[in-house]
Design an enzyme around this catalytic site. Structure first.
Site, PDB file in Angstrom:
ATOM      1  N   GLY A  58       0.804  -1.225   0.000  1.00 22.00           N
ATOM      2  CA  GLY A  58       0.000   0.000   0.000  1.00 22.00           C
ATOM      3  C   GLY A  58       0.833   1.269   0.000  1.00 22.00           C
ATOM      4  O   GLY A  58       1.970   1.286   0.464  1.00 22.00           O
ATOM      5  N   ASP A  80       0.814   2.222   8.766  1.00 17.82           N
ATOM      6  CA  ASP A  80       0.315   1.591   9.985  1.00 17.82           C
ATOM      7  C   ASP A  80       1.263   1.759  11.177  1.00 17.82           C
ATOM      8  O   ASP A  80       0.854   1.618  12.315  1.00 17.82           O
ATOM      9  CB  ASP A  80       0.098   0.078   9.768  1.00 17.82           C
ATOM     10  CG  ASP A  80      -1.078  -0.191   8.844  1.00 17.82           C
ATOM     11  OD1 ASP A  80      -1.690   0.788   8.373  1.00 17.82           O
ATOM     12  OD2 ASP A  80      -1.384  -1.368   8.588  1.00 17.82           O
ATOM     13  N   ASP A 111       6.344  -7.646   5.546  1.00 19.43           N
ATOM     14  CA  ASP A 111       6.460  -8.797   4.652  1.00 19.43           C
ATOM     15  C   ASP A 111       7.450  -8.538   3.514  1.00 19.43           C
ATOM     16  O   ASP A 111       8.220  -9.408   3.133  1.00 19.43           O
ATOM     17  CB  ASP A 111       5.088  -9.146   4.049  1.00 19.43           C
ATOM     18  CG  ASP A 111       4.221  -9.899   5.064  1.00 19.43           C
ATOM     19  OD1 ASP A 111       4.769 -10.359   6.081  1.00 19.43           O
ATOM     20  OD2 ASP A 111       3.007 -10.013   4.825  1.00 19.43           O
ATOM     21  N   ARG A 115       1.097  -5.962  -4.813  1.00 17.37           N
ATOM     22  CA  ARG A 115       1.130  -6.814  -3.623  1.00 17.37           C
ATOM     23  C   ARG A 115       1.647  -8.230  -3.894  1.00 17.37           C
ATOM     24  O   ARG A 115       1.606  -9.089  -3.017  1.00 17.37           O
ATOM     25  CB  ARG A 115      -0.266  -6.883  -2.993  1.00 17.37           C
ATOM     26  CG  ARG A 115      -0.733  -5.566  -2.427  1.00 17.37           C
ATOM     27  CD  ARG A 115      -1.944  -5.695  -1.539  1.00 17.37           C
ATOM     28  NE  ARG A 115      -2.353  -4.389  -1.039  1.00 17.37           N
ATOM     29  CZ  ARG A 115      -1.872  -3.808   0.056  1.00 17.37           C
ATOM     30  NH1 ARG A 115      -0.967  -4.412   0.780  1.00 17.37           N
ATOM     31  NH2 ARG A 115      -2.296  -2.619   0.436  1.00 17.37           N
ATOM     32  N   GLU A 158      -7.624   8.365   2.137  1.00 13.57           N
ATOM     33  CA  GLU A 158      -7.433   9.809   2.197  1.00 13.57           C
ATOM     34  C   GLU A 158      -6.047  10.189   2.696  1.00 13.57           C
ATOM     35  O   GLU A 158      -5.587  11.310   2.457  1.00 13.57           O
ATOM     36  CB  GLU A 158      -8.461  10.431   3.157  1.00 13.57           C
ATOM     37  CG  GLU A 158      -9.906  10.360   2.714  1.00 13.57           C
ATOM     38  CD  GLU A 158     -10.559   9.011   2.981  1.00 13.57           C
ATOM     39  OE1 GLU A 158      -9.858   8.066   3.398  1.00 13.57           O
ATOM     40  OE2 GLU A 158     -11.780   8.903   2.775  1.00 13.57           O
ATOM     41  N   ARG A 189      -3.057   8.082   2.598  1.00 16.50           N
ATOM     42  CA  ARG A 189      -1.889   7.297   2.183  1.00 16.50           C
ATOM     43  C   ARG A 189      -1.059   7.965   1.091  1.00 16.50           C
ATOM     44  O   ARG A 189       0.090   7.572   0.856  1.00 16.50           O
ATOM     45  CB  ARG A 189      -2.334   5.926   1.653  1.00 16.50           C
ATOM     46  CG  ARG A 189      -3.272   5.175   2.581  1.00 16.50           C
ATOM     47  CD  ARG A 189      -3.382   3.726   2.226  1.00 16.50           C
ATOM     48  NE  ARG A 189      -3.614   3.485   0.810  1.00 16.50           N
ATOM     49  CZ  ARG A 189      -3.688   2.281   0.254  1.00 16.50           C
ATOM     50  NH1 ARG A 189      -3.536   1.203   1.025  1.00 16.50           N
ATOM     51  NH2 ARG A 189      -3.910   2.126  -1.027  1.00 16.50           N
ATOM     52  N   TYR A 212     -25.017  15.141  17.197  1.00  9.79           N
ATOM     53  CA  TYR A 212     -24.589  13.897  16.542  1.00  9.79           C
ATOM     54  C   TYR A 212     -23.443  13.235  17.285  1.00  9.79           C
ATOM     55  O   TYR A 212     -22.566  13.890  17.816  1.00  9.79           O
ATOM     56  CB  TYR A 212     -24.095  14.162  15.114  1.00  9.79           C
ATOM     57  CG  TYR A 212     -25.138  14.705  14.192  1.00  9.79           C
ATOM     58  CD1 TYR A 212     -26.396  14.119  14.076  1.00  9.79           C
ATOM     59  CD2 TYR A 212     -24.859  15.816  13.391  1.00  9.79           C
ATOM     60  CE1 TYR A 212     -27.339  14.626  13.206  1.00  9.79           C
ATOM     61  CE2 TYR A 212     -25.805  16.332  12.514  1.00  9.79           C
ATOM     62  CZ  TYR A 212     -27.045  15.735  12.427  1.00  9.79           C
ATOM     63  OH  TYR A 212     -27.987  16.230  11.574  1.00  9.79           O
ATOM     64  N   LYS A 253       8.615   1.076   5.145  1.00  6.78           N
ATOM     65  CA  LYS A 253       7.435   1.823   4.710  1.00  6.78           C
ATOM     66  C   LYS A 253       6.185   1.219   5.296  1.00  6.78           C
ATOM     67  O   LYS A 253       6.031   0.004   5.242  1.00  6.78           O
ATOM     68  CB  LYS A 253       7.333   1.758   3.178  1.00  6.78           C
ATOM     69  CG  LYS A 253       6.051   2.328   2.624  1.00  6.78           C
ATOM     70  CD  LYS A 253       5.373   1.406   1.616  1.00  6.78           C
ATOM     71  CE  LYS A 253       4.751   0.199   2.285  1.00  6.78           C
ATOM     72  NZ  LYS A 253       3.879  -0.593   1.425  1.00  6.78           N
ATOM     73  N   THR A 254       5.296   1.977   5.834  1.00  6.98           N
ATOM     74  CA  THR A 254       3.910   1.613   6.126  1.00  6.98           C
ATOM     75  C   THR A 254       3.262   2.666   6.996  1.00  6.98           C
ATOM     76  O   THR A 254       3.808   3.056   8.027  1.00  6.98           O
ATOM     77  CB  THR A 254       3.727   0.230   6.799  1.00  6.98           C
ATOM     78  OG1 THR A 254       2.394   0.166   7.299  1.00  6.98           O
ATOM     79  CG2 THR A 254       4.659  -0.011   7.953  1.00  6.98           C
TER      80      THR A 254
END
Lengths: 527, 527
Positions: free
Chosen positions: B74, B198, B169, B138, B400, B402, B236, B195-196
């Site tokens: 990603g 996350d 990975d 991937r 939005e 990445r 809300y 890289k990531t």
């Protein structure tokens, strides 16, 4: 614990047009002709229909003692700057002036729930987004009792002026309140401010409502980020819905900013009388063509209000509403054949939304229908028929863009509106809305004006009765910015020519921090 | 037609640590002890396990001729700057050096689909987001044939080094390729870049993977905008899911940035063995308490990976997967009683997602489950039981964040990683990953290092086989930044103390443009 940007933004001094930096008066000229005598019958006291032009003046008199202000309807970035503009202008030659903020919108006026806004309150909210300083609400001032309560509140607080920051309906309300107050010999001026991210409170006098600039720049940042992601992974289609209940101004501006492969404009679909199937075919053709070109990815942009502009869908909804009111069950069995056929072609989840989610009047809640998913599901189905398949991600951007830090444009524009409306109040004008001309020019050259609200009002059928309302401004298909979009969009379908405007910048090169929306720039140009 | 920000950003010169602005060499020291002999058995050729420390050197030799680079997985903001860092470093003392970009990720390496990256290509992508310069993919390099093809490509192109920009990975892949190349006497170095978005490729040597900073700042902008909207309209609740497939680092960082009323951390839920009902009760209690306090609105933040960390849900999914594999129908009838009960308590739409959406192996697609809607539906149901009701809006922020323009931090960090990895290649090190120490300090004081990938690898059960992999780093509940969050969150539930970090700024005060994430700042502190 406040963020550094918040701290920094609060120090930003909004720019003001030269003329309004010092004392001003207003000259009334350019009488606007109203052809409908029915409107004259609505406004028998509030008769002024000349534009108020700003002029320099030696000293500012009379001094304003008390003003009340309220937010009405959905959030739009810059609201707090309207209030700080009012506050600063009042205090400039009267340090004892009192600004009342009505809590939670019009209901605060009706119930006289307010707070006195201090210098400290104002400073804590300068150049911030949202309406959280005093809150907002959607109550309409409609019944005679509500009109009378509003009148009482203004009388009790000895208000020189009541300022309503709102959209088309709220400004209609302002006009009717002004008329009512005059009829009751109450001297409180009622003045409006054009607010709405939708950009549909716009006409020959009002170039743009505030909040549109910040909202469209926020959405465009996100759309472009997703577009860049799509052209990197090259395997997803993203269907992105953006706010805008009726008009498609937001979608159009975002399309000009980001160059999506497809952007639907509700007004065009209505004019061309396209069916849902027509729209699906249009999208599917682009998808297949791009796949053949080796580009199995893309972006489809659509406006929130789309559904009601598709003639057959709008018919279906009207039919459903009246059948639901009659208590027919199962309602779909009673639909006339074209609506029945359309209904049964819809994905199951959308059928459910049409039948189950109803508002307090029992009507279908169009805003709840997930149009982006409806289109995604139907596109996938149509592709299957053509033995193709794709992965579609859906998104809806709305709340993300209504309450962010206002761009420099919205910060300056709102502060200018606040100063202008206070100057109008000082002249004892009532039933006016503050506006600013030449917004495409640098702020110093803007021209603050006041427009009598009555000249914008016409009679429209609402809930089966003719009511005086300010007409919503839809996208005009024969002029800019639509024509510029229409010229370029064919190329966008095949060529991947996304444009990446990036996040809103508050510092740096002026061309960047002061840049105007395409809508503002293009609507100045001739057809 | 390119945007002004794009034009401006392309001119931004990324900052570099002082040491790497000139010629460097690497000193190998600090041998890392590996206790598992099974890992030694995997890496019989790639044996080096000392850290590579950067040192100044008089001249740079030998000269690099050919490097190949690819993106894997990603998108993450800053990827293009890794490539420009490699390009500039190669060209510094060899204007004829060639940089090959493999198209579409690892598949480009396997099939030798590449393009030669020119100065013009690089300049068009400096400091931009996304991976669209060469695309990503991937595909994993797993089979012997794929290893051999990769080897062939590197041999054919006479690569001095192959650089893999990817997550856990992909970097495992880099380590195994390095081993394979050595075993085949191929002199191409294989090097990795962390890289990531996350943030889970992190350990005692790697402080942060790139892309996390830009992604969390983008999400935080949006969460805060929505929070401001919620505290303005005061009606809300917004349930916001943010990306992060396994670890909750993103949700945690966004919570520290924006102070939502509730933020769920998957790792804590797993540790406390909370059930879905426990979580619902927790949220409902906050909602009711806030309503009693006069605050009928709020923000709930949740991580994408939540579902699999709820023990009973994870069991349910395991059970469903094996029953689906056995072909049982209707599958829910065969579930063991606790799973059956849980399944029947889920909203209909989620049941459908669990049964229908399956991946190519027939497994439930956990990432497709709309956890934010699951929680919203169940919270509403629970509130109904308590005779309360609220309106909940759901959001999911992923794509939005990445591929936006990298923050100055990610731009500098990535460029530094690119320069560092090229310097490692020049030293003919292989099976290493480039890293940078002291990221909380100003860029000039950063310390570029190289870490042997093998020291991060352990054996883990994947698809019923023990495989060598880099361990994902989950949120550690006993140290910062979690402990800081845990200390503050109680107050956030009742007090509306949202924090508004605003959009990413590229210009202006340095404290603003250079600010580090809370994660980076807090993880340096002791518990």
């Amino acid at each position: 614990m406040e963020s550094l940007l918040e701290e920094t933004r609060k120090q930003y001094p909004p720019k003001l047009p030269k003329i309004i930096q010092n004392a001003v008066t207003f000259q009334l000229k350019d009488k606007i002709h109203i052809s409908d005598p029915k409107i004259d019958a609505v406004f028998t006291h509030c008769k002024e229909n000349r534009i108020a032009y700003c002029e320099p003046k030696q000293s500012e008199n009379p001094v304003l003692q008390h003003i009340g202000v309220l937010f009405s309807g959905g959030q739009a970035s810059g609201g707090h700057n309207v209030i700080s503009g009012i506050f600063d202008t009042m205090r400039r030659n009267n340090p004892h002036a009192i600004l009342y903020g009505f809590i939670g919108g019009p209901i605060g006026l009706i119930k006289n729930q307010h707070r006195i806004l201090t210098e400290k309150d104002i400073n804590a909210f300068r150049n911030t987004g949202g309406f959280d300083l005093i809150g907002s609400g959607r109550t309409k001032i409609e019944t005679p009792a509500q009109f009378e309560s509003a009148c009482q509140t203004c009388q009790n607080l000895l208000l020189d002026a009541l300022i309503i920051i709102g959209g088309d309906d709220s400004n209609t309300n302002a006009a009717l309140l002004a008329e009512y107050f005059l009829s009751k010999d109450l001297s409180t001026s009622v003045l409006g401010i054009p607010k709405t991210i939708d950009g549909d409170l716009k006409n020959q006098w009002i170039e743009m409502s505030f909040g549109f600039d910040t909202a469209t720049k926020t959405y465009s940042e996100l759309i472009a980020n997703i577009a860049r992601d799509a052209s990197s992974s090259r395997k997803y289609w993203h269907f992105i819905k953006v706010m805008g209940r009726s008009a498609s101004h937001i979608a159009l501006e975002c399309a000009l900013q980001t160059h999506p492969n497809v952007c639907l404009i509700s007004e065009e679909i209505a004019e061309k009388k396209l069916s849902l199937q027509d729209i699906i075919q249009l999208i599917v053709d682009v998808i297949i063509r791009r796949k053949q070109d080796g580009n199995p990815f893309g972006i489809v942009l659509l406006p929130e209000g789309l559904i009601e502009f598709i003639p057959e869908m709008s018919n279906l909804i009207i039919n459903l509403n009246s059948l639901l009111a009659e208590g027919r069950k199962p309602v779909q069995n009673y639909l006339p054949p074209p609506s029945k056929k359309l209904f049964s072609s819809l994905p199951h989840s959308i059928q459910e939304q049409l039948l189950i989610d109803r508002d307090s009047h029992g009507n279908v809640q169009v805003s709840r229908i997930e149009t982006e998913k409806l289109l995604a599901d139907m596109v996938k189905e149509e592709l299957l028929k053509r033995k193709e398949s794709i992965t579609i991600m859906t998104h809806f951007f709305g709340y993300e863009g209504r309450s962010g830090y206002p761009t420099n444009f919205d910060a300056d524009y709102c502060y200018t509106l606040g100063c202008t409306v206070t100057a109008l109040a000082r002249e004892k004008l009532t039933g006016y809305i503050a506006a600013v001309k030449h917004l495409s020019l640098p702020c110093e050259q803007w021209v603050p004006i006041g427009i009598p609200l009555r000249v914008m009002i016409h009679l429209e059928k609402r809930e089966n009765r003719m009511k005086p309302v300010i007409k919503k401004s839809l996208v005009n298909l024969s002029i800019n910015p639509f024509t510029t979009f229409a010229k370029q969009r064919k190329e966008w379908t095949r060529k991947t020519s996304y444009r990446y405007p990036g996040p809103i910048q508050f510092f740096g090169p002026e061309e960047l921090t002061e840049k105007r929306s395409f809508t503002i720039k293009l609507q100045e140009k001739k057809k």
